[in-house]
Every structure is written in C-alpha cells, then in structure tokens.
Motif scaffolding. Sequence first.
Motif, mmCIF file in Angstrom:
data_model
loop_
_atom_site.group_PDB
_atom_site.id
_atom_site.type_symbol
_atom_site.label_atom_id
_atom_site.label_comp_id
_atom_site.label_asym_id
_atom_site.label_seq_id
_atom_site.Cartn_x
_atom_site.Cartn_y
_atom_site.Cartn_z
ATOM 1 N N GLN A 5 0.742 -1.291 -0.115
ATOM 2 C CA GLN A 5 0.094 -0.223 0.040
ATOM 3 C C GLN A 5 0.944 1.220 0.063
ATOM 4 O O GLN A 5 2.097 1.312 0.436
ATOM 5 N N SER A 6 0.188 2.306 -0.470
ATOM 6 C CA SER A 6 1.335 3.549 -0.754
ATOM 7 C C SER A 6 1.513 4.188 0.559
ATOM 8 O O SER A 6 2.388 5.428 0.614
ATOM 9 N N PHE A 7 1.117 3.813 1.777
ATOM 10 C CA PHE A 7 1.274 4.619 3.011
ATOM 11 C C PHE A 7 2.049 3.728 3.870
ATOM 12 O O PHE A 7 1.691 2.631 3.850
ATOM 13 N N PRO A 8 3.265 4.162 4.358
ATOM 14 C CA PRO A 8 3.752 5.517 4.352
ATOM 15 C C PRO A 8 4.586 5.795 2.973
ATOM 16 O O PRO A 8 5.427 4.993 2.950
ATOM 17 N N LEU A 9 4.642 6.910 2.633
ATOM 18 C CA LEU A 9 5.265 7.022 1.307
ATOM 19 C C LEU A 9 5.987 8.443 1.293
ATOM 20 O O LEU A 9 5.654 9.341 1.788
ATOM 21 N N GLN A 10 7.402 8.480 1.100
ATOM 22 C CA GLN A 10 8.307 9.689 0.907
ATOM 23 C C GLN A 10 8.781 9.972 -0.540
ATOM 24 O O GLN A 10 9.431 9.074 -0.794
ATOM 25 N N PHE A 91 11.430 8.752 -8.019
ATOM 26 C CA PHE A 91 12.294 7.929 -6.674
ATOM 27 C C PHE A 91 11.205 8.039 -5.593
ATOM 28 O O PHE A 91 10.935 9.267 -5.317
ATOM 29 N N VAL A 92 10.754 7.156 -4.746
ATOM 30 C CA VAL A 92 10.189 7.261 -3.627
ATOM 31 C C VAL A 92 10.535 6.231 -2.759
ATOM 32 O O VAL A 92 11.176 5.316 -3.221
ATOM 33 N N LEU A 93 10.317 6.383 -1.420
ATOM 34 C CA LEU A 93 10.318 5.362 -0.352
ATOM 35 C C LEU A 93 8.990 5.050 -0.006
ATOM 36 O O LEU A 93 8.155 5.775 0.054
ATOM 37 N N GLY A 629 14.440 10.205 3.667
ATOM 38 C CA GLY A 629 13.688 9.386 4.565
ATOM 39 C C GLY A 629 14.264 9.459 5.727
ATOM 40 O O GLY A 629 13.703 8.760 6.775
ATOM 41 N N THR A 630 15.249 10.085 6.161
ATOM 42 C CA THR A 630 16.046 10.115 7.560
ATOM 43 C C THR A 630 16.298 11.479 7.652
ATOM 44 O O THR A 630 16.416 12.489 6.870
ATOM 45 N N ILE A 631 17.379 11.686 9.029
ATOM 46 C CA ILE A 631 17.971 13.093 9.026
ATOM 47 C C ILE A 631 19.519 13.027 9.164
ATOM 48 O O ILE A 631 20.061 12.080 9.748
ATOM 49 N N SER A 632 20.141 14.121 8.697
ATOM 50 C CA SER A 632 21.527 14.048 8.716
ATOM 51 C C SER A 632 21.937 14.453 10.136
ATOM 52 O O SER A 632 21.213 14.781 10.955
ATOM 53 N N GLU A 633 23.316 14.112 10.325
ATOM 54 C CA GLU A 633 23.925 14.299 11.533
ATOM 55 C C GLU A 633 24.017 16.012 11.945
ATOM 56 O O GLU A 633 23.694 16.511 12.767
ATOM 57 N N ILE A 634 24.418 16.614 10.838
ATOM 58 C CA ILE A 634 24.745 18.301 11.107
ATOM 59 C C ILE A 634 24.310 19.100 10.025
ATOM 60 O O ILE A 634 24.185 18.422 8.718
ATOM 61 N N PHE A 635 24.306 20.452 10.142
ATOM 62 C CA PHE A 635 23.821 21.193 8.708
ATOM 63 C C PHE A 635 24.675 22.650 9.149
ATOM 64 O O PHE A 635 25.308 22.866 10.271
ATOM 65 N N ASP A 636 24.666 23.344 7.932
ATOM 66 C CA ASP A 636 25.505 24.545 8.112
ATOM 67 C C ASP A 636 24.704 25.612 8.911
ATOM 68 O O ASP A 636 23.545 25.626 9.064
ATOM 69 N N ALA A 637 25.628 26.287 9.582
ATOM 70 C CA ALA A 637 25.025 27.342 10.586
ATOM 71 C C ALA A 637 24.209 28.589 9.930
ATOM 72 O O ALA A 637 23.415 29.145 10.770
#
Length: 665
Positions: A5-10, A91-93, A629-637
């Motif tokens: 099924q299409s849920f959850p889709l990213q 492209f999807v997840l 679908g996930t979160i990075s470690e760090i980001f520019d300030a």
Amino acid sequence: MASMQSFPLQPGWKRGDGVDALVEREWLVTNGLGGYASGTIGGACTRRFHGKLIAALPSPRGRFMMLNHLEATLRLPGGETHREPDLLEEFVLEYGLPVWRYSRNGMRIEKRVVMPYLQNTTYIIYRLLEGPAGLTLNLRPSVRFRHHEGPLDGEIPDDWHVRGMGRELEIGDGSDLPPLRILVCGDGHFDQSERGERHLIFGLERARGYDSEGLIWSPGVISIALHPRQNSGIVASVEPWDVVRALSVDECWQAEAQRRSKLLAIAGTGRDNFSAQLVLAADQFLIRPGTRVADDARLRAAGDEPRTVIAGYHWFTDWGRDTMISLEGLAIVTGRHREAGNVLRTFASYIRDGLIPNMFPEGDNAGLYHTADATMWYFQAVRRYIDATGDDETLKVLLPKLVDIIDQHLQGTRFGIRVDPEDGLLTQGAEGYQLTWMDAKVEEWVVTPRRGKAVEINALYYNALRILQQFLIEAGDAATAERMNRLAEAARESFHRRFWYEEGRYLYDVVDAEHGGNDAALRPNQIFAISLEYPILDRSRWEDVVEAVRRELLTPVGLRSLAPGHPDYKPTYHGDLRTRDAAYHQGTVWGWLIGPFVDAWLRVHPEDRAGARRFLDGFKPHLGEAAIGTISEIFDAEPPFHPRGCAAQAWSVAEVLRCLKLVSS
C-alpha cells in the motif's frame, strides 16, 4: 510480488527536480547487523561507502564492500539501448524502502532494493509493469572487496575467480574473505565477459579531502528477459547458498513489508506520515552487533540478546553516548522495549571503572572509554526504560552497577574524571582527549578544549544522582539514597554559584577551564541544565537561558554549536578534514539538539505544545533531501542550512521522533 500500500510514502525525486539532485540525494537500506546498501538516486557512486552490498562480517573484519556497483541498461526489441538513469521518472520510499520508477513511450518498469533482516544479503528486484515483449535487462556487477572505510588505492588482485554459470555464481578474490554469491532471479543467466580495471572517482570523498580514486573489476554480464508482471533481478549475498536460495523475491519482499508494518503498528503512528517515516528510519540504527562474536557468545550464555545502536551511516559504529541519548526515541517511544532492555544490559556488561564505552572501533571487540558524559546519559536511559516498562528485574541487576558508577566518580576514574571534593562538581580532562560530546580532534589539536567543569556534564551528573536516589528509595535503601541526596545538593549549590554568567544572563560553558577562568562562549550545552528530568538550574533562571539559546542558536533544523559573533564561529562546514573539524562544534548546527531545546521550551512554556511542534517543522522537508527518509548529522549554521556529515544519524532521528510524541501527548 504483491504491491505494498502507498502509505507511508516519502517522495525523493521526480522528473523536473533536475539532474544535480540525482547525485546529491541518497538512499539507504540496512539489515539489522550494521550492514547496508546505499547509493545516489541516479546510481553514481559519490562516496566510498556507496555499494549494493556492504556486509557486516565477524571481527576482526567489520563491514566490507562486497558488491560495489551494478551498471544497468535496457535493450528494446529493436536493439535500441538505454541507460537506467536516463529512463527515471520518479524515486520514492515505500515503507522506508527505495523504489525507482522508469518509463519511456508506454513502457513502465519498477525497481526495488531490500535486505532481509539479519542477513548479509541484498535483493535488487525489477518488475515490468507495462511494455512490449522482448525487453532485455543487462546488469554488469563490478567488485573490489575492501573494508568499507578502507583505502581505495592499490591494484586489483590477480587471482579473481568466478565459479558457476547460468543462474548461480560465486566471485572470489583469492583471499580468505567469503565469496560474493549472486543468484539470478527470473528468466536470466550470467555470461562471463570480464571487463578490466575501471577507474572510479568518488566526488564527495574528494570534496571532503579523503582518498577518492579506486579501481573495480567486472566478471561479466547478467542478462534477464523481462516479462509483464513478473519479478526479475539478482540476489547478492555472502551467506551460504542454502540461505541465499531460501527466500524467493516475493517472500523476501513480503517478509520485510510485514516486519515494517508491525513496527509501525507497535509504535502507534496512525496516519501521521512524518512520524511513520521516522519510525522506519529509527529501525536502521538498532542492530545486533554480529561483528563482535565473543561478546555475542558471552551475552547469549547469560540468557540475553546483544543489541546496540549504530550512531550514524555510513561510517560510525556504536557509540555509548549516542546510544544512550538515542535509546528513548529509537526504542522506547517506538514500543521496542525488549530491544531497549537488551541495549542497556549489553552496555552494562562493558562497564569498566565506572564508565561505559565511548565507542567500539570497527572490527574490534574492545571498547574505548574516553568519555565523561556517556555514563551519565546511561542513567537517563535507564530511568526512561523503567518508566516505560516497569522492568524491576533489570533494575535489580543494574542498581548495584549504578551505585558503583557514582562511587568510582567520587574516587576518581580514568581520564581525570572525578568529583571535586571542594565544590562537589564533576570535572574531567586528560591531555590529548576531548571527553565531552564536542569531541573534534585533528591529530594533536583538540578543537574545542573543554577540560574542567563542563556545564552539561554537571547537569547530567546531578540528574544521575537524583535518578539513583529515587531508585534507591523505591528499593528500600534509605541510607544510600540519602547519601546521593547530599551529593546532589552539594552539586546544585555549587552549580548556581559557579555557572551563572550575570553579564550575559546565561550559563558559562566551562568553569575552572584548562587554562584558568571560566568560558563564557554561548553554546547549547547549557540547555541541559533545564531539559533533563531533574533540572539542576533554579527555575528563576530558566527563561533567561532559554531565550538566549532561542535568540542566538535556534535554527529550523537544530541548534548552532556556537553563537554568531564569537571569534571562532564558522558559518559553514566544508573542505578537508582539518577545515571541517575546525567548524564541527564552532557554529555547525546539530539536529539532535532540537530535543533538549523542546524539553526546555515546554518547561518554560508548558501550555505551548503547538509552538514546540513548530520547532520540528524544518525537518519535514529535510526528509526529501540528502538521504531520503532520514535526518542528517549536522547542517551549516546559516541559510539554507545545507545538510552535512553523516547522511543518517541516530540521535537526530531519535530526538525528533521523541519530541513528536511529546508534543502530541
């Protein structure tokens, strides 16, 4: 293969997003052992870590690149050929798993990648949804067995060999590594047609100042005739043949789909797609440490299941600090209580001299203990686990260990970690080591020297004392509980006297610093004096501290590690290792710090759950960039807050997921 099924889709990419995004956005699939498959959406290998099968092998090997690259072309009935990326439509997840959809002139093909849980195996599955008869998919695998973080240079071994033909083949490099086994699925076969050394350039590694060029070798081509509504592709594995053959493509996909559906049901995400994506992302970090065979045997003999947390993909192993900070979001909030208990008991078996390990080097059984805060975070993780489960049996086992940890800190343990008898505060420091989470070091240069009495270390120490005091009261040990109370009161009194920076109306970052005096740099570490279960800071000063952090450090994707305007502030994180490490904790935004900020905000503004939730909104669009679908470690300030560091980080995912539940409850 039945459609999920299409849920959850990213969503991750669609025609119109541009070709740059094809190499900037990544996908990641993991196997619960620390092994993984990963790459860019467009198929280019921009990291040394990109490959179709990175297997988690027993120590002393660790994770090894076993299938580096898979070049795919499609031949039409008239002989016309197309490269796979040229046909990409989107492209999807789906349920956290990558799906590529290709189309051209009425032809539609779908590709999926899945790794069976607790196997060093990757399924790469193609399905012709619509199209003419006579389509042929050609897959050319390329290999060079190496440690996934190992050197790229050097010659390809002379004794590569291929055994078997038709639908089953083994590829070896003449070493004692297990062979790569490839099973062809569907109407296909393998033709041996070796292609000599091919030179790869890993663009991200070059930009990061690392070894960035290497060679790969190909044994031949797998040709598969595509038939409508039938599954085709390959299985790549280092498992024995009976394991490789055990699951059909349909069975593998359905087993993993059911496992992921169960994770969502246990977590109770409902129809909240944001939370659901993070629950599936959280699953990537909870692993069985199969690479440490001796530890595995020892824990199993005691009737337990070894579990730990991978701190981040692609290069981190399991770190004590990251594990304890992440555990609530990854395993307790998601309802995976059994695994949470296994993690806590696993780390309890590693306690030495009152410390849990800071990290386990890749392919090594022995932990490294150079951390002053990981052990204090252990108390917080135990508290949240007991609150969620009421697991008195585990608490009985751990309680003597927790008391001993405090006693070891009172006596003084490794790396100068000790309670100062003069003021009851926890101090730490040893030449050449950075013992707090701000742990960047280049050769002998400790970038953020925080030797002395660090603000978050003492907030954690006080919190640990109060947690232990409550455990002891509940266990009926009033005398030891009162001893912990006296230690906590002494620390709290000294904290108020020593850490308040009146001129700035916030907290010093370090007092009794290495070179004398107090460090007034405005950093996020002070937020823990409010955010933890037992805040050490007096309520009358909460609002000032939270406002200072909000004004100077808050961004849409976490907190800056240093306030703008400080001489050491760095707005971006880029360049070679030395340049990056100079910025790592000098302004760079850390996603996980949004968690303690939300906790502190709700302490000051307990009715503002809607406002607290808005602090998490910046992570929603981030799920569609970097590693999808996930979160990075760090980001520019500074804007646009470009994601950096590890593409998938455990505590970033965990803290956002934890806070989503907090603001929704």
